[in-house]
Design an enzyme around this catalytic site. Structure first.
Site, PDB file in Angstrom:
ATOM      1  N   CYS A  92       0.800  -1.230   0.000  1.00  0.00           N
ATOM      2  CA  CYS A  92       0.000   0.000   0.000  1.00  0.00           C
ATOM      3  C   CYS A  92       0.835   1.283   0.000  1.00  0.00           C
ATOM      4  O   CYS A  92       0.320   2.348  -0.342  1.00  0.00           O
ATOM      5  CB  CYS A  92      -0.949  -0.006   1.193  1.00  0.00           C
ATOM      6  SG  CYS A  92      -1.963  -1.492   1.223  1.00  0.00           S
TER       7      CYS A  92
ATOM      8  N   ASN B 245     -10.333  -0.347  -1.006  1.00  0.00           N
ATOM      9  CA  ASN B 245      -8.885  -0.360  -0.817  1.00  0.00           C
ATOM     10  C   ASN B 245      -8.210  -0.966  -2.048  1.00  0.00           C
ATOM     11  O   ASN B 245      -8.367  -2.150  -2.317  1.00  0.00           O
ATOM     12  CB  ASN B 245      -8.551  -1.184   0.441  1.00  0.00           C
ATOM     13  CG  ASN B 245      -7.059  -1.209   0.743  1.00  0.00           C
ATOM     14  OD1 ASN B 245      -6.230  -0.832  -0.091  1.00  0.00           O
ATOM     15  ND2 ASN B 245      -6.717  -1.663   1.937  1.00  0.00           N
TER      16      ASN B 245
ATOM     17  N   HIS C 176      -3.193   6.692   2.436  1.00  0.00           N
ATOM     18  CA  HIS C 176      -3.639   5.418   1.851  1.00  0.00           C
ATOM     19  C   HIS C 176      -5.138   5.255   2.097  1.00  0.00           C
ATOM     20  O   HIS C 176      -5.622   5.455   3.216  1.00  0.00           O
ATOM     21  CB  HIS C 176      -2.850   4.261   2.474  1.00  0.00           C
ATOM     22  CG  HIS C 176      -3.379   2.917   2.085  1.00  0.00           C
ATOM     23  ND1 HIS C 176      -3.750   2.624   0.798  1.00  0.00           N
ATOM     24  CD2 HIS C 176      -3.620   1.801   2.820  1.00  0.00           C
ATOM     25  CE1 HIS C 176      -4.192   1.367   0.749  1.00  0.00           C
ATOM     26  NE2 HIS C 176      -4.124   0.861   1.964  1.00  0.00           N
TER      27      HIS C 176
HETATM   28  C1  COA Z   1     -10.652  -4.231   9.067  1.00  0.00           C
HETATM   29  C2  COA Z   1     -11.400  -3.338  10.045  1.00  0.00           C
HETATM   30  C3  COA Z   1     -12.389  -2.481   9.263  1.00  0.00           C
HETATM   31  C4  COA Z   1     -12.148  -4.185  11.039  1.00  0.00           C
HETATM   32  O1  COA Z   1     -12.855  -3.358  11.948  1.00  0.00           O
HETATM   33  P1  COA Z   1     -12.806  -3.678  13.511  1.00  0.00           P
HETATM   34  O2  COA Z   1     -13.682  -2.693  14.163  1.00  0.00           O
HETATM   35  O3  COA Z   1     -11.352  -3.714  13.895  1.00  0.00           O
HETATM   36  O4  COA Z   1     -13.457  -5.089  13.588  1.00  0.00           O
HETATM   37  P2  COA Z   1     -12.868  -6.433  14.243  1.00  0.00           P
HETATM   38  O5  COA Z   1     -11.926  -7.077  13.274  1.00  0.00           O
HETATM   39  O6  COA Z   1     -12.381  -6.173  15.619  1.00  0.00           O
HETATM   40  O7  COA Z   1     -14.190  -7.261  14.325  1.00  0.00           O
HETATM   41  C5  COA Z   1     -15.281  -6.861  15.156  1.00  0.00           C
HETATM   42  C6  COA Z   1     -16.409  -7.833  14.954  1.00  0.00           C
HETATM   43  O8  COA Z   1     -16.975  -7.571  13.647  1.00  0.00           O
HETATM   44  C7  COA Z   1     -17.005  -8.794  12.914  1.00  0.00           C
HETATM   45  N1  COA Z   1     -16.825  -8.497  11.515  1.00  0.00           N
HETATM   46  C8  COA Z   1     -15.659  -8.414  10.823  1.00  0.00           C
HETATM   47  N2  COA Z   1     -15.933  -8.131   9.549  1.00  0.00           N
HETATM   48  C9  COA Z   1     -17.267  -8.017   9.436  1.00  0.00           C
HETATM   49  C10 COA Z   1     -18.123  -7.727   8.369  1.00  0.00           C
HETATM   50  N3  COA Z   1     -17.676  -7.492   7.119  1.00  0.00           N
HETATM   51  N4  COA Z   1     -19.455  -7.685   8.614  1.00  0.00           N
HETATM   52  C11 COA Z   1     -19.954  -7.906   9.848  1.00  0.00           C
HETATM   53  N5  COA Z   1     -19.170  -8.200  10.907  1.00  0.00           N
HETATM   54  C12 COA Z   1     -17.841  -8.249  10.698  1.00  0.00           C
HETATM   55  C13 COA Z   1     -15.891  -9.627  13.484  1.00  0.00           C
HETATM   56  O9  COA Z   1     -16.103 -11.002  13.214  1.00  0.00           O
HETATM   57  C14 COA Z   1     -15.984  -9.300  14.950  1.00  0.00           C
HETATM   58  O10 COA Z   1     -17.015 -10.046  15.510  1.00  0.00           O
HETATM   59  P3  COA Z   1     -16.824 -10.686  16.968  1.00  0.00           P
HETATM   60  O11 COA Z   1     -16.656  -9.507  17.892  1.00  0.00           O
HETATM   61  O12 COA Z   1     -18.093 -11.418  17.150  1.00  0.00           O
HETATM   62  O13 COA Z   1     -15.606 -11.528  16.888  1.00  0.00           O
HETATM   63  C15 COA Z   1     -10.432  -2.408  10.794  1.00  0.00           C
HETATM   64  O14 COA Z   1      -9.703  -3.138  11.724  1.00  0.00           O
HETATM   65  C16 COA Z   1      -9.480  -1.701   9.896  1.00  0.00           C
HETATM   66  O15 COA Z   1      -9.838  -0.933   9.026  1.00  0.00           O
HETATM   67  N6  COA Z   1      -8.160  -1.897  10.074  1.00  0.00           N
HETATM   68  C17 COA Z   1      -7.167  -1.275   9.239  1.00  0.00           C
HETATM   69  C18 COA Z   1      -7.057  -1.954   7.943  1.00  0.00           C
HETATM   70  C19 COA Z   1      -6.026  -1.281   7.068  1.00  0.00           C
HETATM   71  O16 COA Z   1      -5.878  -0.078   7.099  1.00  0.00           O
HETATM   72  N7  COA Z   1      -5.279  -2.003   6.284  1.00  0.00           N
HETATM   73  C20 COA Z   1      -4.244  -1.396   5.510  1.00  0.00           C
HETATM   74  C21 COA Z   1      -3.377  -2.393   4.949  1.00  0.00           C
HETATM   75  S1  COA Z   1      -3.960  -2.854   3.359  1.00  0.00           S
END
Ligand code: COA
Length: 319
Positions: free
Chosen positions: A116, A271, A241
């Site tokens: 990225c 993304n 990004h």
């Molecule tokens: C990926 C991202 C959006 C996830 O959001 P989050 O708030 O951290 O969510 P979590 O991974 O902690 O998951 C929270 C809950 O939502 C659930 N969940 C994850 N994806 C889901 C979706 N698409 N729909 C519904 N629920 C979802 C998980 O299973 C989890 O459930 P649980 O609590 O029962 O286990 C976030 O972490 C993020 O944006 N991170 C940065 C990513 C990034 O910038 N990457 C750059 C490199 S390419």
């Protein structure tokens, strides 16, 4: 070719596949909801490549757009750098495929794989090549087919990824407006973002990335301002990004830039890894949402775990 004082961006170009994947369509594929995706990521749609839209094909389209905008012929470009982490083959590299498709004469061809943050790394290398006298005019492209490496049974990742390409044309100048790069990596976070065996699918520790981005990201972004010798107050445009609106907006706040033009193309485009910064900048510049002759702070971060920031001046808007 003689060494030049530095380089400037002459034009932007981009390409997005016409096929759209909406949040509602994703709810038919995995256990998710439009509400969850919007509230956690900001993403509403993402573009998905058709069968014939390879990384090289999208890169060529973005490059042609940049060349056409600047009225520059492909034969006048002597360096092509493609940032990608999803190339369809090992050799020839994507830059070679792009230059062949564009009918170029004898350009240097380099692929850069830093996920990225790849585009900012690639732009820095083009700037260095121009300063050294190794190139006079360069195409710097970010192109990604992330959907080919997406597991559409994994709701934690398939709602994020998308395809597309962005490009800039860079020329040598005695009045440089591509600033020095501030780059680095956090090796302990290397496993946090991967496309690796045995699945070869995109997986990430989203929480770890989120924590890093809002804990350390702004400090790394600020280093580019220091190197360029400017203050946050001098910045007109912030383009980080395009991973998640929930990272972009708080980061803009940490940088004191919420009142500037903050590029949020992630909402429309998802993304697209190395393509996300040039894609967002190009779309907004061509639409007049980013102005001409403005100071922009670019900040890429992700797989590696690598990051790179840079200050650039936008070219005059196309007529
Ligand atoms: C990926 C991202 C959006 C996830 O959001 P989050 O708030 O951290 O969510 P979590 O991974 O902690 O998951 C929270 C809950 O939502 C659930 N969940 C994850 N994806 C889901 C979706 N698409 N729909 C519904 N629920 C979802 C998980 O299973 C989890 O459930 P649980 O609590 O029962 O286990 C976030 O972490 C993020 O944006 N991170 C940065 C990513 C990034 O910038 N990457 C750059 C490199 S390419």
């Amino acid at each position: 070719m003689t060494p030049r004082v530095g380089s400037r961006i002459v034009s932007f170009g981009h390409h997005q596949p016409s096929k759209l994947l909406t949040n509602d369509q994703l709810t038919e594929m995995v256990d998710t909801s439009d509400e969850w995706i919007r509230s956690r990521t900001g993403i509403v749609t993402r573009h998905v490549a058709g069968d014939d839209e390879t990384v090289a094909v999208m890169g060529v389209a973005a490059a042609e757009h940049a060349l056409l905008t600047a009225s520059v012929a492909p034969g006048d470009v002597d360096l092509v750098i493609v940032a990608t982490t999803t190339a369809e083959q090992r050799s020839p590299n994507t830059a070679g495929m792009v230059s062949a498709a564009l009918g170029m004469t004898a350009p240097a061809i380099i692929d850069v794989n830093v996920a990225c943050s790849g585009f900012v790394h690639a732009l820095a290398l083009a700037d260095m090549a121009i300063r050294a006298g190794s190139a006079s005019q360069a195409l710097v492209i970010g192109s990604e087919l992330l959907t080919a490496f997406t597991d559409y049974t994994d709701r934690t990742t398939c709602v994020l990824t998308a395809d597309g390409a962005g490009a800039v044309l860079v020329q040598g100048t005695d009045q440089p407006s591509v600033g020095p790069v501030a780059w680095g990596s956090k090796p302990s976070l290397a496993p946090a973002v991967r496309i690796a065996p045995p699945t070869d699918k995109f997986v990430q520790d989203g929480r770890a990335v989120y924590k890093w981005a809002l804990g350390e990201g702004a400090a790394h972004a600020r280093k580019a301002l220091e190197l360029a010798g400017i203050d946050a107050a001098d910045v007109d445009v912030l383009c980080t990004h395009q991973a998640n609106l929930r990272i972009i907006e708080p980061m803009a706040e940490q940088l004191g830039m919420t009142d500037r033009i903050v590029v949020t193309d992630v909402v429309e485009s998802g993304n697209t890894s190395a393509a996300s910064i040039p894609l967002g900048m190009s779309k907004w510049w061509h639409a007049g949402k980013v102005g001409g002759d403005q100071t922009a702070l670019l900040f890429g971060f992700g797989g590696g775990f690598a990051y790179a920031s840079m200050v650039v001046r936008t070219p005059a808007l196309p007529l």
